[in-house]
Design a protein around this motif. Structure first.
Motif, short mmCIF file in Angstrom:
data_model
loop_
_atom_site.label_atom_id
_atom_site.label_comp_id
_atom_site.label_asym_id
_atom_site.label_seq_id
_atom_site.Cartn_x
_atom_site.Cartn_y
_atom_site.Cartn_z
N ALA A 1 39.48 35.93 34.03
CA ALA A 1 38.79 37.09 34.56
C ALA A 1 39.58 38.37 34.29
N THR A 2 40.89 38.32 34.56
CA THR A 2 41.73 39.51 34.40
C THR A 2 41.82 39.92 32.94
N ARG A 3 41.92 38.94 32.05
CA ARG A 3 41.97 39.27 30.62
C ARG A 3 40.68 39.90 30.14
N HIS A 4 39.58 39.46 30.72
CA HIS A 4 38.29 40.04 30.30
C HIS A 4 38.10 41.44 30.86
N GLY A 5 38.31 41.58 32.17
CA GLY A 5 38.00 42.85 32.82
C GLY A 5 39.15 43.84 32.86
N ARG A 6 40.39 43.36 32.57
CA ARG A 6 41.59 44.21 32.64
C ARG A 6 41.62 44.98 33.96
N ALA A 7 41.46 44.21 35.06
CA ALA A 7 41.50 44.76 36.41
C ALA A 7 42.05 43.67 37.33
N PRO A 8 42.56 44.04 38.51
CA PRO A 8 43.00 43.01 39.46
C PRO A 8 41.79 42.27 40.04
#
Length: 265
Positions: A47-54
């Protein structure tokens, strides 16, 4: 090994680990809670790699446990982003057990995790859409993902060199064992042991909270041994900034049950 190594296809992440007695119950099989921890971690990284968010885990849906994972086996958790909304996304996770010497693989668990982006200064909404054209690179690298947590860091907040070597050694062991079984005749049970490490270079510190990606592949094969080159990449989970943090070469030797070197070619 080239320093222009490319990451795995966006939205897809693999966590690979070995199962030791401390992870298992009195039946000698992996605790369900430990399996869920592996699955949740790979969902978080995907998820973090896709959205680049916490991100935080909002829910898990229909976790199916199909087969046990036994002590001494490798467990491979693969996460793939399958749905993206404005501030949330879903990650499908599959947990596969593998007997390293025989190569036998079986699906042990699967499920879907709903991940929600936390509102923060670095969070950009809506989340980016799925890239349906992305595909995994076609090469002979073994790729492994880790995250650097506080117990693995020194007083500067960076990864201990010993922990970095532990990660690289594990990648070398798995890559060597997979390579050896692909070319050997199975006339006896063999395992791979490390006999030497050579040309270890640390190029950049790895900070707490960063993602570590290991890329390992065979670069030389002898009668009883194989050389494995391993690159260690650091990545900021939110920024996506990547840098080559270290590299090493390991010599792994095939041994029998008595620990004696044995040919696998």
């Amino acid at each position: 090994m080239s320093s222009d190594f490319a990451a795995v296809a966006p939205g897809t992440v693999q966590l690979i680990d070995m199962i030791f007695p401390g992870d298992a119950n009195h039946h000698g099989t992996l605790f369900g809670g430990v399996a869920l921890a592996h699955m949740d971690k790979v969902a978080f990284i995907s998820a973090t790699r896709h959205g680049r968010a916490p991100f935080v885990t909002a829910a898990s849906d229909k976790i199916d446990f199909r087969a046990p994972v036994r002590i001494g086996e490798m467990v491979e958790a693969t996460g793939r982003v399958v749905r993206v909304g404005k501030s949330s996304l879903d990650v499908e996770v599959e947990l596969v057990a593998e007997a390293l010497v025989t190569g036998q693989r079986r699906i042990c668990a699967s499920g879907r995790f709903a991940m929600v982006a936390v509102k923060a200064a670095e969070t950009v909404l809506p989340l980016p859409p799925l890239d349906l054209t992305a595909s995994a690179p076609n090469d002979d690298f073994l790729r492994m993902i880790e995250i650097v947590f506080p117990p693995q860091t020194n007083h500067y907040g960076t990864l201990y060199g010993g922990d970095a070597l532990k990660m690289m050694g594990k990648a070398a062991f798995i890559a060597a064992t997979r390579h050896a079984r692909a070319v050997m005749v199975m006339v006896m049970v063999m395992v791979m042991v490390m006999v030497a490490s050579d040309k270890i270079e640390f190029k950049s510190a790895i900070r707490e909270g960063e993602l570590v990606e290991l890329a390992a592949r065979p670069v030389g094969t002898g009668r009883t041994s194989v050389q494995i080159a391993v690159d260690l990449w650091a990545e900021g989970l939110v920024t996506g900034e990547r840098r080559l943090a270290g590299s090493a070469r390991f010599t792994m030797v095939a041994v029998d049950r008595e620990g004696r070197p044995t040919a696998f070619g």
